[in-house]
Design a protein around this motif. Structure first.
Motif, PDB file in Angstrom:
ATOM      1  N   TYR A 131      12.120 -17.186  12.305  1.00  0.00           N
ATOM      2  CA  TYR A 131      11.874 -15.992  11.296  1.00  0.00           C
ATOM      3  C   TYR A 131      12.657 -15.953  10.374  1.00  0.00           C
TER       4      TYR A 131
ATOM      5  N   GLY B  77       7.137  -6.656   8.368  1.00  0.00           N
ATOM      6  CA  GLY B  77       6.280  -7.996   8.209  1.00  0.00           C
ATOM      7  C   GLY B  77       6.487  -9.166   9.058  1.00  0.00           C
ATOM      8  N   MET B  78       7.236  -8.975  10.002  1.00  0.00           N
ATOM      9  CA  MET B  78       7.455 -10.075  11.092  1.00  0.00           C
ATOM     10  C   MET B  78       6.201 -10.395  11.716  1.00  0.00           C
ATOM     11  N   PRO B  79       5.554 -11.743  11.573  1.00  0.00           N
ATOM     12  CA  PRO B  79       4.483 -12.282  12.246  1.00  0.00           C
ATOM     13  C   PRO B  79       4.715 -12.327  13.776  1.00  0.00           C
ATOM     14  N   ARG B  80       3.516 -12.332  14.682  1.00  0.00           N
ATOM     15  CA  ARG B  80       3.831 -12.484  15.922  1.00  0.00           C
ATOM     16  C   ARG B  80       3.602 -13.949  16.125  1.00  0.00           C
TER      17      ARG B  80
ATOM     18  N   GLY C 119       7.497  -5.389  13.188  1.00  0.00           N
ATOM     19  CA  GLY C 119       6.214  -5.639  12.816  1.00  0.00           C
ATOM     20  C   GLY C 119       5.945  -4.914  11.474  1.00  0.00           C
TER      21      GLY C 119
ATOM     22  N   THR D  90       0.969  -8.812  13.251  1.00  0.00           N
ATOM     23  CA  THR D  90       2.589  -8.770  13.341  1.00  0.00           C
ATOM     24  C   THR D  90       3.058  -7.994  14.574  1.00  0.00           C
ATOM     25  N   TYR D  91       4.208  -8.232  14.667  1.00  0.00           N
ATOM     26  CA  TYR D  91       5.013  -7.558  15.839  1.00  0.00           C
ATOM     27  C   TYR D  91       4.579  -6.367  16.264  1.00  0.00           C
TER      28      TYR D  91
ATOM     29  N   GLN E 223      -2.767  -4.224   7.481  1.00  0.00           N
ATOM     30  CA  GLN E 223      -1.174  -4.320   7.469  1.00  0.00           C
ATOM     31  C   GLN E 223      -0.531  -4.856   8.501  1.00  0.00           C
ATOM     32  N   TYR E 224      -0.843  -4.318   9.727  1.00  0.00           N
ATOM     33  CA  TYR E 224      -0.421  -4.427  10.778  1.00  0.00           C
ATOM     34  C   TYR E 224      -0.835  -5.693  11.477  1.00  0.00           C
TER      35      TYR E 224
END
Lengths: 291, 535
Positions: B456, B448-451, B445, B383-384, B379-380
């Protein structure tokens, strides 16, 4: 810091400032910058030249300074010990550099090639992209990168080279024993034999490369086999060349009467390096040529 | 430098050189340490400027300042500058300054090599930074340089490769020097288990550097030959595999994060006992914990690539080995806390940074545990949350420890005290706003915000704004730091003959402040050693 004449056992010594380190930094930068400019197409091939020239000048200059200081007896046993430790850790870093490329070889043979051939967890690549590819070794991959046919490197020259390097390991040890027991004549002879064997190795390797490129269609670009073969043997060959040059330098120093049976760090450092090169070759012979 | 010392010294070596020669031909560990720290400071602010750009872009959704290509360049270069330019040289600078003082040596074992290790850096830094100027701009594939993306960049591609080679050579030579100094130049009577912890952690760090920097050199060499000479390391059609790069890179990369943090453990282990006025709790356990962490760091690299497609058995192995690291790290956090327990605490700036480190690094450690779990990592990953995790261990972790170390030893180096009030301002602004900056990134993160993204979805705007505001204030607060240091060195109040921190133990405090140019002319006697003993 206390002077070495006064305190040969283990006082402190701090060398005075020297221009050589900054020249070394400039030389390394020139080497890298030349490579960048050449690879980017921003400069013709002569851009590659200043770096190695400066480096050669640097090594001659810096080592002459150090050898001169050493001959004057400035260095004490503690400095000697520092040099020894530094050389050992330097060789360890070299071992790890080769480890990366051996890792790549093992990964290709154990994982990526079998997966591409439809085995194991990533077999899906085979089903989707290259259903006709069967995992073999040597291979240049399912895309036949570098041509449909190529020959694998023959064992003959490699076996001969193994014999040569192992013998050179023996001769350098005999030379070392001769140095320690004060037999200068034997020392000169066996040290000369060592670097001659080293250069013979390089010549045979060059011959093998020529054969591979001209008659076997085995090139750096021949898929993963050509890649690992040439990168591993190439970096090793470079190290053999450097080691043989180091042996040659040590030989000239022996001719000039340098080194005593008790103190001969440079000789030992070079022989350690030579044994390291030797061991790497054994691994190469087993994993690249033989198995 | 006192008269009695003067006489013991060979005439050629005792005088402080003047002018540019002192720096360019430097062989003195303090001068070289100072140059390292200045270089690190410059890179810290350049990397920080890139970070400000990143946070400004992400202040709200929409491509406000940079196009995605420029944004990705900033992001990639921010990481490279901070890791290789700011944090690693800062630690080598501190090692240069402190190790000879702490082990009773006059200087580093190989002073000319030391000079070379430093002077490679400005060239490497210049090569790295000039990547911004060439056609196509700087590399934009992230500092991890994954192929095939990395190979698709323009003229800057070989520049970054060769800059990394230079930085690697510098690190290896520096590490060799540190190991040799510690193994060969310790004062008589200072057995390994009497060494200060900063020396211990650096010894182990140096080992890690020598072991893994060559592996990074190998990895980037493979990238280079794949791109320019047609090799097939990362080309599946030729029998290679792009994932191979991840393995080689992270075999370097995971020990690398301990290279960044182990010396911080050493610094914290120096500062907390001083301001708790108690010896460090569990000295030997700390040493063994550090060594265990270093050992484990070699067998956990796969946790960076759980989602890349890996056999379940390998995932299990890497998950369990990663979680094992929590044991020695827990030992450390416990021991620092136990050192403070019933201590006579005072909170000068170094202690403030150390206590903040203790709390905030632990947060980063816990989020690391979450990431170590394969199912939750699915899941992580990417992500941020990951960004929040590693910034917690690196900013209030490594960077706070570096600042704490400077505030702790600056009076020793300069013989002067800095403006304590201003330093506390620096601390509180940093400690508060580093959390405003990074804590919301956990939420982003998990939502669900991608790095590594230049824009965004609007629902992420609120926490991004909070994070950016935290970033701006944190960034601005850092400007206090060079000002405080500059003021201290120029016109700080001399500390005189007394120790600036009366609870401080260790050989470095047995020397006057500032320490003489050649630190220990003569090895300290057993009496001095015992008096300065930390434990």
């Amino acid at each position: 810091m206390t002077d070495a004449h006064a305190n040969a056992e283990g006082g402190y010594y701090v060398p005075h400032g020297s221009p050589w380190p900054i020249i070394a930094a400039v030389a390394l930068f020139s080497l890298m910058l030349g490579a960048v400019l050449f690879l980017d197409g921003a400069a013709p091939a002569w851009a590659l030249l200043p770096g190695p020239l400066l480096l050669a000048f640097l090594f001659v200059g810096w080592f002459s300074t150090v050898v001169g200081e050493n001959q004057k007896g400035i260095y004490n046993l503690r400095v000697d010990r520092s040099f020894r430790m530094a050389m050992m850790w330097f060789i360890f870093s070299e071992v790890m550099f080769f480890a990366a490329f051996f890792g790549a070889l093992f990964y290709a043979r154990m994982f990526s090639v079998p997966w591409l051939g439809g085995q194991g967890v990533k077999a899906i690549t085979n089903f989707l992209l290259w259903p006709h590819y069967e995992a073999t070794w040597p291979t240049n991959g399912p895309g036949h990168v570098g041509g449909a046919h190529f020959d694998s490197a023959p064992m003959g020259i490699a076996a001969l080279n193994t014999l040569i390097l192992l013998t050179s390991g023996l001769t350098v040890t005999i030379a070392h024993h001769a140095l320690r027991s004060g037999h200068r004549g034997r020392l000169k002879l066996f040290l000369a034999l060592t670097f001659l064997l080293g250069f013979t190795f390089v010549a045979l390797q060059a011959h093998e490369y020529g054969e591979a490129y001209m008659h076997m269609n085995l090139k750096l670009t021949t898929g993963i086999y050509g890649t690992t073969f040439f990168m591993l043997t190439g970096f090793h060959g470079l190290h053999v060349t450097i080691g043989a040059i180091m042996l040659l330098v040590i030989w000239f120093r022996v001719l000039r009467g340098h080194f005593t049976p008790e103190r001969h760090f440079a000789f030992e450092a070079v022989s350690w390096y030579w044994h390291f090169v030797d061991v790497v070759w054994l691994c190469l012979f087993i994993f690249v040529y033989w198995l | 430098m006192t008269e009695s010392h003067e006489t013991a010294v060979h005439a050629e070596h005792d005088h402080k050189p003047h002018g540019w020669r002192r720096w360019v031909f430097a062989t003195n560990h303090k001068d070289i340490g100072t140059m390292y720290l200045i270089f690190s400071g410059v890179m810290f602010f350049l990397g920080g400027a890139a970070a400000m750009g990143i946070r400004a872009q992400l202040f709200k959704s929409g491509l406000e300042l940079f196009d995605p290509a420029e944004f990705n360049q900033l992001l990639t270069m921010h990481a490279l500058m901070m890791i290789f330019g700011a944090v690693m040289p800062a630690w080598v600078g501190l090692a240069n300054w402190m190790i000879p003082l702490q082990i009773g040596a006059p200087d580093m074992a190989l002073p000319r090599l030391n000079n070379l290790s430093f002077w490679i850096l400005p060239f490497a830094g210049a090569l790295l930074m000039s990547a911004f100027l060439v056609p196509g701009g700087a590399p934009a594939g992230g500092w991890t340089m994954y192929p095939p993306l990395m190979e698709q960049f323009g003229a800057s591609f070989p520049m970054v490769i060769f800059a990394i080679h230079l930085l690697g050579i510098s690190s290896i030579l520096g590490a060799i020097n540190v190991i040799v100094t510690i193994m060969n130049l310790r004062a008589p009577g200072m057995s390994l288990l009497r060494m200060p912890l900063f020396v211990w952690t650096w010894l182990i760090t140096a080992f890690l550097l020598i072991a893994v920097m060559p592996v990074l050199a190998g990895a980037v060499t493979m990238l280079l030959t794949d791109h320019f000479f047609g090799t097939s390391f990362f080309n599946a059609a030729g029998g290679g595999d792009p994932v191979l790069f991840l393995h080689v890179f992270w075999f370097f990369g995971h020990p690398e994060v301990y290279i960044l943090i182990l010396p911080a453990f050493g610094v914290i282990s120096e500062i907390i006992p001083t301001f708790s006025r108690k010896p460090l709790f569990g000295y030997e356990a700390m040493v063994y914990a550090t060594a265990s962490i270093a050992f484990l760091s070699f067998i956990v690299w796969g946790h960076h690539m759980f989602t890349v497609g890996m056999p379940v058995s390998a995932q299990l192995f890497f998950m369990l080995s990663t979680m094992l690291i929590a044991v020695p790290t827990g030992v450390k956090v416990f021991n620092w806390t136990a050192t403070m327990w019933r201590g006579s605490l005072s909170f000068e700036p170094p202690m403030l940074f150390a206590v903040a480190f203790l709390f905030l690094f632990t947060i980063g450690g816990f989020s690391g545990l979450m990431l170590a779990l394969v199912p939750s990592d699915y899941q992580y990953h990417g992500t941020y949350f990951v960004v929040a995790h590693f910034h917690y261990v690196l900013v209030p972790g490594a960077v706070f420890a570096i600042m704490g170390a400077v505030y702790y030893w600056l009076p020793k180096w300069s013989g002067r005290m800095y403006d304590m009030r201003l330093a506390k301002w620096h601390f509180w602004l940093s400690a508060i706003f580093v959390n405003v900056l990074f804590f919301p990134q956990h939420f982003l993160g998990l939502a669900g915000m991608p790095r590594r993204i230049a824009d965004y979805a609007p629902q992420f705007t609120d926490w991004n704004m909070v994070s950016s505001i935290g970033g701006f204030v944190f960034g601005a607060a850092q400007l206090l730091f060079p000002y405080i240091v500059w003021r201290c060195v120029r016109s700080g109040k001399p500390v005189g003959a007394n120790k600036p921190w009366e609870g401080a133990r260790g050989l470095e405090w047995e020397l006057p402040s500032p320490a003489p140019y050649h630190s220990w002319q003569e090895p300290p006697s057993e009496a001095v050693l015992a008096h300065g003993a930390e434990h």
